[in-house]
Scaffold this active site. Structure first.
Site, PDB file in Angstrom:
ATOM      1  N   ASN A  35    -113.050  64.807  44.435  1.00 31.33           N
ATOM      2  CA  ASN A  35    -113.463  63.708  45.323  1.00 31.33           C
ATOM      3  C   ASN A  35    -114.981  63.530  45.249  1.00 31.33           C
ATOM      4  O   ASN A  35    -115.641  63.274  46.246  1.00 31.33           O
ATOM      5  CB  ASN A  35    -113.021  64.027  46.754  1.00 31.33           C
ATOM      6  CG  ASN A  35    -113.039  62.804  47.643  1.00 31.33           C
ATOM      7  OD1 ASN A  35    -112.980  61.672  47.163  1.00 31.33           O
ATOM      8  ND2 ASN A  35    -113.160  63.021  48.944  1.00 31.33           N
ATOM      9  N   ALA A  81    -115.712  72.936  49.772  1.00 34.71           N
ATOM     10  CA  ALA A  81    -114.608  72.400  48.964  1.00 34.71           C
ATOM     11  C   ALA A  81    -113.312  72.364  49.763  1.00 34.71           C
ATOM     12  O   ALA A  81    -112.997  73.320  50.469  1.00 34.71           O
ATOM     13  CB  ALA A  81    -114.429  73.261  47.717  1.00 34.71           C
ATOM     14  N   SER A 124    -113.995  71.584  61.485  1.00 37.47           N
ATOM     15  CA  SER A 124    -113.988  70.213  61.988  1.00 37.47           C
ATOM     16  C   SER A 124    -113.635  70.203  63.470  1.00 37.47           C
ATOM     17  O   SER A 124    -112.881  71.064  63.948  1.00 37.47           O
ATOM     18  CB  SER A 124    -112.927  69.422  61.215  1.00 37.47           C
ATOM     19  OG  SER A 124    -112.638  68.211  61.861  1.00 37.47           O
ATOM     20  N   TYR A 149    -103.980  68.457  57.428  1.00 37.58           N
ATOM     21  CA  TYR A 149    -105.393  68.689  57.106  1.00 37.58           C
ATOM     22  C   TYR A 149    -106.060  69.476  58.236  1.00 37.58           C
ATOM     23  O   TYR A 149    -106.705  70.500  58.023  1.00 37.58           O
ATOM     24  CB  TYR A 149    -106.129  67.342  56.888  1.00 37.58           C
ATOM     25  CG  TYR A 149    -107.590  67.410  57.231  1.00 37.58           C
ATOM     26  CD1 TYR A 149    -108.481  68.052  56.376  1.00 37.58           C
ATOM     27  CD2 TYR A 149    -108.089  66.881  58.435  1.00 37.58           C
ATOM     28  CE1 TYR A 149    -109.827  68.163  56.710  1.00 37.58           C
ATOM     29  CE2 TYR A 149    -109.409  66.988  58.773  1.00 37.58           C
ATOM     30  CZ  TYR A 149    -110.284  67.623  57.903  1.00 37.58           C
ATOM     31  OH  TYR A 149    -111.594  67.746  58.247  1.00 37.58           O
ATOM     32  N   LYS A 153    -107.681  73.597  58.643  1.00 38.95           N
ATOM     33  CA  LYS A 153    -108.990  74.020  59.175  1.00 38.95           C
ATOM     34  C   LYS A 153    -108.777  75.086  60.256  1.00 38.95           C
ATOM     35  O   LYS A 153    -109.487  76.096  60.298  1.00 38.95           O
ATOM     36  CB  LYS A 153    -109.754  72.828  59.769  1.00 38.95           C
ATOM     37  CG  LYS A 153    -110.216  71.813  58.745  1.00 38.95           C
ATOM     38  CD  LYS A 153    -111.320  72.358  57.866  1.00 38.95           C
ATOM     39  CE  LYS A 153    -111.799  71.353  56.832  1.00 38.95           C
ATOM     40  NZ  LYS A 153    -112.646  71.957  55.788  1.00 38.95           N
ATOM     41  N   PHE A 178    -118.433  66.991  63.889  1.00 35.86           N
ATOM     42  CA  PHE A 178    -117.873  65.805  64.528  1.00 35.86           C
ATOM     43  C   PHE A 178    -117.771  64.717  63.430  1.00 35.86           C
ATOM     44  O   PHE A 178    -117.167  64.993  62.408  1.00 35.86           O
ATOM     45  CB  PHE A 178    -118.636  65.484  65.821  1.00 35.86           C
ATOM     46  CG  PHE A 178    -118.160  66.444  66.901  1.00 35.86           C
ATOM     47  CD1 PHE A 178    -118.463  67.805  66.829  1.00 35.86           C
ATOM     48  CD2 PHE A 178    -117.293  66.041  67.892  1.00 35.86           C
ATOM     49  CE1 PHE A 178    -117.938  68.729  67.748  1.00 35.86           C
ATOM     50  CE2 PHE A 178    -116.762  66.959  68.816  1.00 35.86           C
ATOM     51  CZ  PHE A 178    -117.086  68.294  68.737  1.00 35.86           C
TER      52      PHE A 178
HETATM   53  C1  UD1 Z   1    -110.824  61.857  61.138  1.00 40.79           C
HETATM   54  C2  UD1 Z   1    -110.229  63.213  61.431  1.00 40.79           C
HETATM   55  C3  UD1 Z   1    -111.300  64.282  61.306  1.00 40.79           C
HETATM   56  C4  UD1 Z   1    -111.974  64.186  59.960  1.00 40.79           C
HETATM   57  C5  UD1 Z   1    -112.553  62.796  59.801  1.00 40.79           C
HETATM   58  C6  UD1 Z   1    -113.228  62.627  58.453  1.00 40.79           C
HETATM   59  C7  UD1 Z   1    -108.466  63.654  63.106  1.00 40.79           C
HETATM   60  C8  UD1 Z   1    -108.047  63.528  64.534  1.00 40.79           C
HETATM   61  N1  UD1 Z   1    -109.684  63.195  62.798  1.00 40.79           N
HETATM   62  O1  UD1 Z   1    -111.696  61.569  62.228  1.00 40.79           O
HETATM   63  O2  UD1 Z   1    -110.727  65.537  61.436  1.00 40.79           O
HETATM   64  O3  UD1 Z   1    -112.986  65.166  59.877  1.00 40.79           O
HETATM   65  O4  UD1 Z   1    -111.496  61.839  59.910  1.00 40.79           O
HETATM   66  O5  UD1 Z   1    -112.310  62.665  57.411  1.00 40.79           O
HETATM   67  O6  UD1 Z   1    -107.717  64.139  62.304  1.00 40.79           O
HETATM   68  N2  UD1 Z   1    -111.210  53.141  62.913  1.00 40.79           N
HETATM   69  C9  UD1 Z   1    -110.949  51.783  62.948  1.00 40.79           C
HETATM   70  N3  UD1 Z   1    -110.742  51.136  61.758  1.00 40.79           N
HETATM   71  C10 UD1 Z   1    -110.779  51.780  60.554  1.00 40.79           C
HETATM   72  C11 UD1 Z   1    -111.042  53.167  60.531  1.00 40.79           C
HETATM   73  C12 UD1 Z   1    -111.236  53.811  61.742  1.00 40.79           C
HETATM   74  O7  UD1 Z   1    -110.905  51.171  64.003  1.00 40.79           O
HETATM   75  O8  UD1 Z   1    -110.566  51.138  59.498  1.00 40.79           O
HETATM   76  C13 UD1 Z   1    -111.489  53.848  64.191  1.00 40.79           C
HETATM   77  C14 UD1 Z   1    -110.522  54.960  64.527  1.00 40.79           C
HETATM   78  O9  UD1 Z   1    -109.423  54.483  65.232  1.00 40.79           O
HETATM   79  C15 UD1 Z   1    -111.424  55.882  65.349  1.00 40.79           C
HETATM   80  C16 UD1 Z   1    -112.807  55.691  64.732  1.00 40.79           C
HETATM   81  O10 UD1 Z   1    -112.749  54.449  64.048  1.00 40.79           O
HETATM   82  O11 UD1 Z   1    -111.471  55.473  66.685  1.00 40.79           O
HETATM   83  C17 UD1 Z   1    -113.204  56.783  63.749  1.00 40.79           C
HETATM   84  O12 UD1 Z   1    -112.191  56.942  62.769  1.00 40.79           O
HETATM   85  P1  UD1 Z   1    -112.416  57.809  61.442  1.00 40.79           P
HETATM   86  O13 UD1 Z   1    -113.704  57.437  60.801  1.00 40.79           O
HETATM   87  O14 UD1 Z   1    -111.181  57.690  60.592  1.00 40.79           O
HETATM   88  O15 UD1 Z   1    -112.588  59.303  61.975  1.00 40.79           O
HETATM   89  P2  UD1 Z   1    -111.674  60.173  62.963  1.00 40.79           P
HETATM   90  O16 UD1 Z   1    -110.295  59.657  63.008  1.00 40.79           O
HETATM   91  O17 UD1 Z   1    -112.419  60.343  64.227  1.00 40.79           O
END
Ligand code: UD1
Length: 335
Positions: A35, A81, A124, A149, A153, A178
């Site tokens: 990746n 990794a 994480s 995933y 962790k 975070f």
């Molecule tokens: C997720 C994982 C976290 C991981 C991180 C990075 C979980 C609960 N969380 O975090 O462990 O370290 O990804 O890979 O497993 N959103 C939208 N539209 C989008 C994408 C996201 O609205 O197209 C919103 C989501 O609903 C969320 C926020 O943006 O509220 C952040 O999402 P995202 O960036 O995917 O991160 P997490 O879900 O917080």
């Protein structure tokens, strides 16, 4: 002092390598390019003006690890990794458990055989699951993970705890990230996921460049100030600096330590979109769609333990994160 960095060409690993080289450490990177991209090697050298050893190999490969530990006297390891896509992990659990657990087990085995006892591990905030109390402290319950995933962790944290119990020399810094975003200010390294991004920030930047048409915001009916999900976004350079502080502590300590690396401030999806538009003077068209299964309303850190014990806290703000994320994508030759 020589540091082995697994996944050192990836998003977070590459920023840590830059900080290590800038601070006078010698670095050995192992990365299988699953990746990440080979041109990150040159980008890191360009940013730092320094060289480092690179092995294009898999951390699961015991023979390669043996070779690296024979060819270098490694003082400490930063282990980045691992597979990290939440959705993919639900579809391919065996792949995720096998890769993330075996790589860590093999790494620890070879470290101990070669008398290397200091490990900094990328964990994480996902290990907290749906936290009952906000902000999240390191004392909050762990293990309520919602996907394979996240469970890898959590399981690795348990494995590392058992290793420190069995071997008092073995020292681990478990860093619970975070939401890392942003990029190095040079624009030479940053986050470049393959295919359509799953995470918010990589998606926003591709909408801003016109490569993707529109952002889908997953739900506006959460119990948050504007109804969209709230997260603790942290600049990747701040995160990388946290690893150096953890390394310093690992060198002079024994046992296992847990730290939240976040800013302590939560921003909603709409906050991010509006800040991005303001800072970069671009439009990010969006539409509200259904909630994404498995998402939680709010997640943000209490990062005070890292400040008290490591002397680290995030210094870059939301505007830096927005500017640097966009700057990186604009500097990529595809645009
Ligand atoms: C997720 C994982 C976290 C991981 C991180 C990075 C979980 C609960 N969380 O975090 O462990 O370290 O990804 O890979 O497993 N959103 C939208 N539209 C989008 C994408 C996201 O609205 O197209 C919103 C989501 O609903 C969320 C926020 O943006 O509220 C952040 O999402 P995202 O960036 O995917 O991160 P997490 O879900 O917080």
């Amino acid at each position: 002092m020589k540091i082995l960095v697994t996944g050192g060409l990836g998003f977070i690993g590459s920023h840590a390598v830059v900080e290590l080289l800038d601070n006078g450490y010698e670095v050995v990177v192992i990365d299988n390019l699953y990746n990440s991209n080979i041109d990150v090697v040159d980008s890191i050298k360009k940013i730092t003006g320094k060289d480092f050893s690179f092995y294009q190999n898999d951390v699961c490969d015991l023979g390669v690890l043996e070779k690296i530990f024979n060819e270098h006297t490694i003082d400490a390891v930063m282990h980045f990794a691992g597979y990290k896509a939440v959705g993919e992990s639900v579809k391919k659990p065996i792949l995720y458990y096998e890769n993330n657990l075996v790589s860590t087990l093999h790494l620890c085995k070879k470290m101990i055989e070669h008398n290397c006892f200091k490990l900094i591990f990328s964990s994480s905030a996902t290990v907290y699951g749906e936290a009952k109390i906000l902000p999240i402290t390191e004392e909050c319950e762990v293990g309520g993970t919602t996907n394979p995933y996240g469970t890898t962790k959590w399981m690795i944290e348990q494995i590392l705890k058992d290793i420190t119990i069995s071997n008092p020399n073995f020292t681990v810094m478990v860093l619970r990230y975070f939401n890392p975003i942003g990029a190095h200010k040079s624009g030479l390294i940053g986050e470049r996921p393959n295919g359509i991004p799953n995470n918010l920030m990589p998606y926003i930047v591709r909408v801003a460049t016109g490569e993707l048409e529109m952002l889908s915001i997953f739900g506006d009916d959460y119990d948050t100030p504007d109804g969209t999900g709230v997260r603790d976004y942290i600049h990747v350079v701040d995160l990388a600096k946290g690893h150096l502080k953890a390394l310093e502590k690992a060198i002079s300590s024994q046992g296992i330590y847990y730290y939240n690396l976040g800013t302590g401030t939560g921003y909603s999806v709409l906050d991010l979109v509006h800040n991005f538009e303001k800072v970069n003077h671009v439009k990010v068209p969006y539409k509200i769609v259904e909630r994404r299964p498995g998402d939680i309303a709010s997640c943000y850190a209490d990062p005070s333990k890292a400040y008290k014990e490591l002397g680290w806290r995030a210094e870059l703000g939301i505007e830096d994160m927005m500017r640097d994320s966009y700057n990186f994508i604009l500097k990529q030759k595809d645009y």
